[in-house]
Motif scaffolding. Sequence first.
Motif, mmCIF file in Angstrom:
data_model
loop_
_atom_site.group_PDB
_atom_site.id
_atom_site.type_symbol
_atom_site.label_atom_id
_atom_site.label_comp_id
_atom_site.label_asym_id
_atom_site.label_seq_id
_atom_site.Cartn_x
_atom_site.Cartn_y
_atom_site.Cartn_z
ATOM 1 N N LEU A 277 -5.147 -1.076 -0.166
ATOM 2 C CA LEU A 277 -4.987 0.352 -0.423
ATOM 3 C C LEU A 277 -4.789 1.158 0.843
ATOM 4 N N GLU A 295 -0.176 -0.120 -7.321
ATOM 5 C CA GLU A 295 0.412 0.883 -8.213
ATOM 6 C C GLU A 295 -0.048 0.658 -9.651
ATOM 7 N N VAL A 298 -3.754 1.641 -9.957
ATOM 8 C CA VAL A 298 -3.916 3.089 -10.053
ATOM 9 C C VAL A 298 -3.622 3.559 -11.471
ATOM 10 N N LYS A 362 -4.097 7.801 -3.513
ATOM 11 C CA LYS A 362 -3.465 7.072 -4.619
ATOM 12 C C LYS A 362 -3.633 7.805 -5.956
#
Length: 378
Positions: A277, A295, A298, A362
Motif C-alpha cells: 500500500l 485496488e 480497497v 486509498k
Amino acid sequence: MSGLKRLLKKGLGLGDMAFSAGGGAINWFPGHMAAATRAIRNRLKLSDLVLEVRDARIPLSSANSDLQPLLSAKRRVVALNKKDLANPNIMHKWSGYFERCKQDCIAINAHSKGSVKKLLELVEFKLKEVICREPTLLVMVVGVPNVGKSALINSIHQIAQSQFPVQEKMKRAAVGPLPGVTQDISGFKIAQKPSIYVLDTPGVLVPSISDIETGLKLALAGSVKDSVVGEERIAQYLLAVLDTRGTPLHWKHLNNRRAEGVEYDVEENHIYNLKNLKPKRRNNPSNRCDLVYVEDLVMEVQWALHSTLTEFNGNVEDESDLESLIDLQFGALQKALKIPHKASEARLMVSKKFLTLFRTGKLGPFILDDVPDHTPVS
C-alpha cells in the motif's frame, strides 16, 4: 449534538488511552521535543520568515497552539502539505478562511517540485522588503510531527542545488511515516545573493492535548505514535467520522466493476503485505499484480462499509447505535481484508490495515477539520 460528538464526550470507549470522559488529555512529549521547543523559541527571534507546515487534512488541528502567539508575530507562510490526500472540493474553502484571517497560505505537495517552487516564489515575495537591506536571511521551517517537513526540506534543497550547484552538498533529511524522525535543528543555504538559509526543526507537539477530537485527528494523520493512542481506537474514530458523514453511501458507484463482473489476472493466494500500500520508489515500479490486488482490496473494504451502513436500521446520530454499527463494521472489514476468523488479534490487524488504506489515500481524499464559521480575532 451528533452521535460522534457524544461518543467523544464520553470517551468513545477510549477511557484508558490517556483521554478521559471529561475531555482529558493525550500526552506524548518525548525529551527531544521539550529541548527542540526551547531551541525553536530561541531561534525564532533570529528568523526573518517562518514557514509553518501543516497537514492539509487537518489545517487547524495540526497547528502547535503553544507556538502560535510567537509564529503569528513573525512574517509567516502556512504551507498545507499533503494536498494530494486532501479533498479538493473543500480545500478552496480553507484558502478563503486563511485569506480572511489575513494569513498567507498555500496548499502543496512536498514531493512535487512544481508545487514546492510555487511555495518558494511566495516565500521570496514575502522576503522582498527585507532582501534589499539584509545580506543574510533566515527561514525557519516548523510544524508538528509527520506533516512532511523533511520531505519539503529535501525538495527545497534539490531545487536550490539546481540553481546554485557550487554550494556544498547536504545530507538528505530523514523521511519516514512515523513521527519523531527529525530530532535536532539543522540548516543549509538555498541562495547566494542575498544569502538565504533554511533551518529544519523537529516536529513538536504541545505537552498535553486537552481536546479529544484534536488528539484523535493528529493520531489518525500520524502525528502521534499509534502506540500512544492504540490502532483500534484510532480506527474506531475513523469509522465514526465516515459513518456520521455518510461517506460510505457515496462509494456505491465505485463498485461498478463488481456489478459488471470484471475479472483480473491475480494470484489466488496473494499474501497481503502492508508494503503493497505504500508508494514505491521510482527505480522500483509497482508490480501489476500488487496494484490490482490493492485496488481490489480497497473495493472490498468500501463495499463492506457501504453495505453495513446501508443495511443498518439504527441512527448514527445516537451514540449507542453508532457504537453497534462500528462493531458490525469491524466484522465486515475482517472478512473484506481476509483476516482469519480465529485470529487472536483480529481487531488489531483490521485496524492497522484499515488505517494504512486511509493514510495512503486509498480510501479517497479527506479533510477532517471543519472550516470555522467565524474568523478569529488576531
